[in-house]
Design an enzyme around this catalytic site. Structure first.
Site, PDB file in Angstrom:
ATOM      1  N   ASP A  27      73.206  22.812 -26.922  1.00 38.93           N
ATOM      2  CA  ASP A  27      71.920  22.675 -27.610  1.00 38.93           C
ATOM      3  C   ASP A  27      72.111  22.517 -29.109  1.00 38.93           C
ATOM      4  O   ASP A  27      72.307  23.492 -29.835  1.00 38.93           O
ATOM      5  CB  ASP A  27      71.048  23.897 -27.313  1.00 38.93           C
ATOM      6  CG  ASP A  27      69.648  23.765 -27.867  1.00 38.93           C
ATOM      7  OD1 ASP A  27      69.302  22.675 -28.377  1.00 38.93           O
ATOM      8  OD2 ASP A  27      68.890  24.738 -27.812  1.00 38.93           O
ATOM      9  N   ASP A  72      68.047  17.450 -31.590  1.00 41.50           N
ATOM     10  CA  ASP A  72      67.880  18.468 -30.563  1.00 41.50           C
ATOM     11  C   ASP A  72      68.267  17.945 -29.187  1.00 41.50           C
ATOM     12  O   ASP A  72      67.504  17.209 -28.564  1.00 41.50           O
ATOM     13  CB  ASP A  72      66.422  18.933 -30.544  1.00 41.50           C
ATOM     14  CG  ASP A  72      66.171  19.960 -29.461  1.00 41.50           C
ATOM     15  OD1 ASP A  72      67.130  20.618 -29.042  1.00 41.50           O
ATOM     16  OD2 ASP A  72      65.007  20.107 -29.036  1.00 41.50           O
TER      17      ASP A  72
END
Length: 450
Positions: A282, A82
């Site tokens: 992201d 992440d």
């Protein structure tokens, strides 16, 4: 050890921008005997990387993961990668709510809780107004993700053994979260992973901690294969000497994710009315999200271009909001890409800086044999005016986040094989580079430190 549970609503609200399906080293010590020796700072000081194989895909799994050894004795944890958040956390071996599924991947603290007064605890708070009732209080954290998922737990510090590309082995002690109360968005069931590997730029990230120890440069990158899998790396050893397209990161020190822009959207090589986009990179988001205006423009451009072609809207396919079906079921993206035009994002701060988005970078073929648009309306899911470049658009590119030069780079490449894949480790490491990567398995004894 006794972990004091903290109820929701009392803890901080540390908001980060990742989508999951639920989307300084501290002076602490173990009480257990036979601990491994502390690592020695390598003589080479930077110039190497830790590399990890990646598992997963955009569809149908919906996330990419790495397995990371943590603790002593070391134990493997499968973690979602992440770049939209910085705190790494794993499922805690404690009474929990919303526990992640893998019962064999629980982390048990051993007198190694980070104290509330430590500087790193202050770094994971939402505000600078951070107070501790007593100096020995544990450091509680709460991470809230943009899809309303969250993790509540306590900050710990433990060994994270790593093997670098030059063959050296280190066992730094790294701070991470031990989560005992997870919340998942909507009706989503807990994921099959044990937690999250935060790759963001904040001080709490593993990347920042490794850099502060002088082990790597403050650079992280990933290469996600459209066929599934790929690799992740800490440090700059794998970065190609040429061919990378670089764009500056947006200067916002208060945020811990990576953003760039403004950018203009092109469709089939021609400019559109969509301009001024600020984009967040992201890897914790499966799909790409644009604000409502940009999203609707893309839907209109793609739909209008499909008129007269042998595709019809498949409103019965629940996979994604916009899907199409053909005369017969599609088996792979290669069956449909000739129907669709490429997109691209032109970053206007530097001349000729574009991110190419071929049809493979914004489409999926579902289990129903239809093709669906992997670009979604971020406004509908609470992102307001934010725009997120997710995994689907990052596939088959090496993407590099260079925190030292404050720039983001990418280059199209084959993510199924590692650069310098024929390089062997030195000394007693007999595996080739792509086989062992940065993960230590049977080489984690207390006497093998370099």
């Amino acid at each position: 050890m006794d972990v004091k549970m903290k109820s929701r609503g009392i803890g901080l609200n540390f908001f980060v921008l990742s989508f999951f399906v639920f989307s300084s080293i501290l002076p602490l010590s173990f009480s257990a005997a036979n601990q491994p020796r502390s690592f020695k700072k390598p003589d080479h000081h930077f110039g190497s990387s830790a590399v990890f194989p990646v598992q997963g895909n955009v569809y149908p799994l919906g996330h990419y993961t790495v397995s990371l050894n943590m603790g002593y004795p070391p134990k493997l944890f499968d973690l979602d990668i992440d770049s939209g958040s910085d705190l790494t956390w794993v499922q805690c071996d404690a009474p929990c709510k919303g526990c992640t599924k893998p019962n064999d991947q629980l982390y048990k603290p051993k007198n190694n809780l980070v104290r509330c007064v430590d500087q790193l605890c202050a770094e994971v708070q939402l505000t600078t107004d951070h107070h501790c009732a007593t100096p020995d209080d544990q450091c509680d954290y709460e991470v809230e993700y943009a899809d309303n998922g969250s993790s509540l737990g306590v900050l710990v510090q433990d060994y994270v053994p790593l093997q670098f590309t030059n063959g050296s082995v280190v066992r730094p002690r790294i701070a991470f979260g031990c989560g005992y109360d997870q919340k998942f968005s909507g009706s989503t069931s807990p994921p099959s992973t044990a937690g999250v590997l935060g790759l963001g730029s904040g001080s709490a990230s593993i990347l920042s901690q490794l850099h502060s120890l002088g082990l790597i440069r403050n650079v992280v990158g990933h290469c996600l294969s459209g066929r599934g899998g790929g690799f992740l790396f800490f440090g700059d050893d794998l970065i190609p000497s040429s061919g990378i397209v670089w764009t500056p990161m947006l200067p916002d020190s208060s945020e811990k994710y990576y953003s760039a822009g403004p950018a203009e959207l092109f469709f089939n090589g021609k400019p559109t009315a969509v301009k001024g986009l600020e984009l967040i990179f992201d890897s914790g988001s499966s799909y790409t999200y644009f604000n409502s205006q940009a999203y609707q423009a893309i839907v209109d451009l793609v739909s209008n271009d499909l008129k007269g072609k042998q595709l019809k809207r498949a409103i019965e396919d629940p996979s994604l909001p916009v899907c199409w079906k053909g005369a017969k079921s599609f088996k792979s993206l290669s069956d449909v890409t000739n129907y669709f035009k490429p997109l691209s994002l032109s970053f206007t701060k530097k001349k000729n800086v574009k991110m190419q988005l071929p049809p493979e970078a914004y489409l999926i073929v579902t289990k129903y044999g239809n093709v669906c648009l992997g670009i979604l309306d971020g406004t509908e899911v609470g992102l307001e005016n934010l725009n997120i470049i997710g995994d689907i658009s990052l596939q088959d590119k090496m993407v590099i986040y260079d925190n030292e030069k404050q720039q983001i780079g990418w280059v199209s490449t084959n993510c199924d094989r590692l650069p310098n894949a024929d390089r062997d480790f030195e000394d007693d490491f007999l595996h080739t580079y792509p086989d062992s990567f940065g993960i230590l398995a049977d080489q984690c004894s207390a006497t093998s430190d370099k």
